[in-house]
Design an enzyme around this catalytic site. Structure first.
Site, mmCIF file in Angstrom:
data_model
loop_
_atom_site.group_PDB
_atom_site.id
_atom_site.type_symbol
_atom_site.label_atom_id
_atom_site.label_comp_id
_atom_site.label_asym_id
_atom_site.label_seq_id
_atom_site.Cartn_x
_atom_site.Cartn_y
_atom_site.Cartn_z
ATOM 1 C CB SER A 15 -80.964 -26.399 -15.513
ATOM 2 O OG SER A 15 -81.566 -26.996 -16.632
ATOM 3 C CE LYS A 51 -81.921 -23.483 -19.174
ATOM 4 N NZ LYS A 51 -81.269 -23.872 -17.910
#
Length: 783
Positions: A688, A731
């Site tokens: 990611s 996140k």
């Protein structure tokens, strides 16, 4: 006392036709035979006294009932009896009389005479119908032969009796004599007494003697076999049984028999299933044959203890009031809408269909987000018992399934132990830290859990120790995990995963006010008037002293402040304290965390990414720099293989699209590139960060800085596509916590944002959803 010796010349004596009748209840008298008789009734003693004063002759008739009566009626007696002569009589001080009587002849009662306190009867004296023939002689010889064998098999019979029998020449007397000696019932003896035909009497006695001889032979055979097969243990058992019988006679119960009776009562009370009942009975049979001091006895009794203490049929009744359950869940936990919604749905289905199988829920999320406490709240809301076991570090399959009874100190597995402690067969059973189950040479516990957590199999869960099926289908299993990657796919497939993804800043402030502060006040002996917190101070603790998705560190910091306040109150410095922002430094010291966003300089080659950890989300800074060289790429910061590959893919994309990006196509021929991700002591991996690394490289090569307060996440391909990533809520919450205003993320993750991110957070952050890398560069750097 009377003791007179009569004349024994009774062969020519004429037998009277009227006799005083003495009932017998435990013996039968035959002519020419002598038997002792004990009498206790007052009327019977009067009868004997009058007979002794006359000719000593009385009539003896067997009672149809073996019970002793104070007074007999004609209906109580048989019609045939024996005329007897009293040879001796002795009276005791306790109003008893002992007689020795000899039979003179048979008689049949015509009718009974009234007038005396005892029975009198008019009788017909009977004579044997004697006939002499070879058949009679043969019957006599055969009877003597059979009687000889009976004497041989009966140690209690004297050989003199056999000699006496052989000397008798009269067939009727021989039959009477043998009948009186062998072990027959009173009814059988009475039948012989009533048989006047000598031939028939001999035949009847021969049949009875044959039967008794067969019994003696069989008993002798059994005795021989038992004696031959009896070893030391059998001999001990035989002696123990005798001791038990002796103790029982003395009124002393053996402890072993008491224990066995207790087990039998427990088994009956528990109403065990068929297979468990069969196993319990088998163990009780084994236990009854063992000595209490043997090790096997302890093993068997321990097994029966487990078998009889499990809640085979004991259940708690579910509280299916949906409104009350919702209220309890809301009171215990703030937020957590998805888990609460799923519990309410489960209860609604349960109310409509009570026999439905319980779900296997997996509460997944960072530490401190309330997974375990939510399990307790579910149990309280349902009105069920709660039991928790921690699977962290469990490596032995026997921890789940138990050990077989062949091992010393064997016990059932944790599942059965938990059911026993819960004392019901439908508790809420929490399997904590299921993602940390290990496996080694002792087996794979996660494989053993497959049967436990499969609703199609757990109705007959078999523990190695119990070795009988136990129904786990009524149990509501709840598992917890921090990450799902380490859970085997087959096990994960059997569970319904509910994500607890951490709390926003506002949620943490509300939880602190509602739950954490009151709990720590009580734990430290304080009340609301002695210590209070402002919302600003709580926010300062959250942002400056903790960095987590959950609430554990926040509660620890609150506890630290409570201890400091408690000390001040005890020392008398203060009576009440209100915690403001300026007071926090005094109790907690310097701030642990500062805003990395503001601390990082805004220069070309620096990009902010978003990362996911087991403790929640965090910011990930990517720094890129270049120097003179030739096609060198250095990667530092404890990067894993996947992240290194992302960096290589980013560089390849830039070289392939250099002209479109606006840089020289041969840029890499004259420079070396170094990519570093700080916090070098922490291992980092995952795809990611691909978008962040590529953006940092483009920023470095173009000399343009990335927009302020912007973070990004996403996986890239060589063709510049942006692929979806995981951990979106963690996140985003980490970015919101750090004050980020703009986030770039893959277009395919838009659905996760709508489901998991609170509306307030969505309003405060501007989201850009992209599927091409060029879009990312336009948003982050510009044209």
């Amino acid at each position: 006392m009377a003791d007179k010796q009569p004349s024994l010349d009774f062969g020519s004596r004429e037998l009277p036709e009227i006799l005083s009748i003495l009932p017998l209840f435990d013996a039968t008298l035959f002519p020419k035979m002598v038997v002792p008789v004990v009498i206790m009734q007052r009327e019977s003693i009067q009868l004997v006294d009058e007979a002794m004063s006359k000719d000593r002759t009385i009539g003896l008739i067997l009672s149809k009932n073996s019970e002793v009566k104070s007074k007999y009626t004609p209906d109580d007696l048989y019609k045939f009896g024996t005329t007897a002569l009293i040879l001796k009589m002795a009276k005791n001080e306790d109003n008893r009389a002992q007689l020795l009587v000899q039979g003179l002849g048979r008689f049949k009662v015509k009718d009974f005479i009234k007038g005396k306190p005892y029975l009198q009867a008019r009788v017909e004296n009977l004579q044997d119908i004697e006939t002499k023939s070879k058949e009679i002689d043969a019957l006599m010889a055969n009877l003597i032969g059979l009687f000889t064998k009976i004497v041989e098999f009966s140690p209690g019979l004297s050989p003199d009796i056999l000699s006496m029998a052989k000397s008798i020449q009269v067939p009727g007397i021989l039959a009477d004599m043998i009948t009186s000696i062998i072990n027959l019932t009173l009814e059988e003896k009475q039948k012989v007494l009533e048989t006047l035909d000598i031939k028939k009497r001999l035949q009847e006695v021969t049949r009875l003697v044959n039967y008794q001889l067969e019994i003696l032979k069989l008993g002798n055979k059994i005795q021989s076999q038992v004696k031959g097969d009896m070893d030391k243990k059998q001999r001990e058992y035989y002696l123990r049984q005798q001791m038990e019988a002796i103790k029982e006679e003395l009124g002393e119960k053996d402890e072993t028999s008491v224990e066995i009776e207790e087990y039998k009562a427990k088994i009956k009370e528990k109403n065990l299933p068929k297979e468990a009942l069969k196993e319990a009975k088998r163990e009780i049979d084994r236990l009854s044959r063992m000595h209490p001091s043997s090790s096997e006895y302890t093993v068997a009794s321990t097994y029966l203890d487990w078998l009889t203490s499990l809640p085979w049929n004991e259940s708690t009744k579910d509280k299916l009031d949906i409104k009350k359950v919702r209220k309890i869940l809301d009171n215990d936990h703030y937020g957590l809408k998805k888990p609460k919604k799923r519990i309410i749905e489960f209860l609604a289905v349960r109310k409509l269909k009570p026999e439905s199988k319980g779900p296997i829920l997996c509460l997944a999320g960072p530490p401190g987000t309330g997974k375990t406490s939510l399990g307790r709240s579910i149990a309280r809301a349902l009105g069920r018992k709660f039991h928790r076991i921690s699977l962290g570090g469990v490596r032995d399959e026997a921890e789940i399934r138990g050990h077989r009874r062949t091992y010393v100190g064997a016990l059932p597995g944790r599942i059965i132990q938990g059911i026993r402690r819960a004392e019901s067969n439908n508790p809420v059973f929490m399997l904590d830290e299921i993602d940390k189950v290990g496996s080694d040479f002792r087996g794979d516990p996660s494989s053993a859990l497959l049967e436990v957590l499969d609703p199609e199999q757990n109705f007959s869960f078999s523990d190695h120790y119990l070795d009988v099926p136990f129904d786990l289908s009524k149990v509501m299993f709840i598992t917890t995990a921090n990450i799902l990657d380490t859970i085997p796919p087959a096990l994960l497939d059997r569970m319904e995963v509910l994500h607890l993804l951490g709390y926003t800043l506002d949620e943490k402030i509300k939880i602190a006010n509602r739950f954490l502060i009151p709990r720590q006040r009580e734990a430290h002996g304080l009340n609301s008037s002695q210590i209070s917190f402002t919302n600003a101070s709580i926010k300062n603790i959250i942002t400056g002293y903790t960095r987590e998705a959950g609430l554990r560190n926040l509660e620890r910091e609150i506890a630290t402040i409570c201890r400091g306040v408690a000390t001040q109150i005890v020392e008398g410095d203060k009576k009440a304290v209100k915690i403001n922002i300026k007071d926090i430094y005094k109790y907690l010291g310097p701030v642990n965390y500062t805003s990395e966003v503001r601390a990082r300089p805004s220069k070309p080659g620096i990009a902010m990414g978003l990362a996911w950890t087991q403790a929640g989300g965090m910011l990930l800074f990517v720094e890129a720099t270049s120097m003179k060289g030739k096609k060198g790429l250095t990667l530092t910061g404890q990067l894993g293989d996947v992240m290194k590959e992302s960096a290589t893919a980013a560089l390849s994309f830039i070289r392939a699209n250099a002209s479109e990006i606006g840089i020289s196509e041969d840029f890499f021929n004259k420079i070396d590139i170094h990519i570093h991700i700080p916090a070098g002591a922490i291992p980092k991996d995952g795809p990611s960060a691909g978008v962040t690394i590529l953006t940092a490289l483009v920023s470095l090569l173009t000399g343009k800085t990335i927009k302020k307060d912007l973070a990004m996440t996403g996986e890239i391909t060589l063709r510049g596509q942006v692929l979806p990533v995981g951990g979106v809520k963690e996140k985003v919450l980490a970015a919101h916590h750090a004050g980020i205003k703009t986030i770039i993320m893959p277009k395919w993750n838009k659905k996760d944002l709508e489901e998991d991110i609170p509306e307030k957070v969505r309003k405060e952050i501007q989201f850009h959803f992209v599927d091409q890398m060029m879009e990312v560069l336009k948003i982050a750097i510009g044209k």
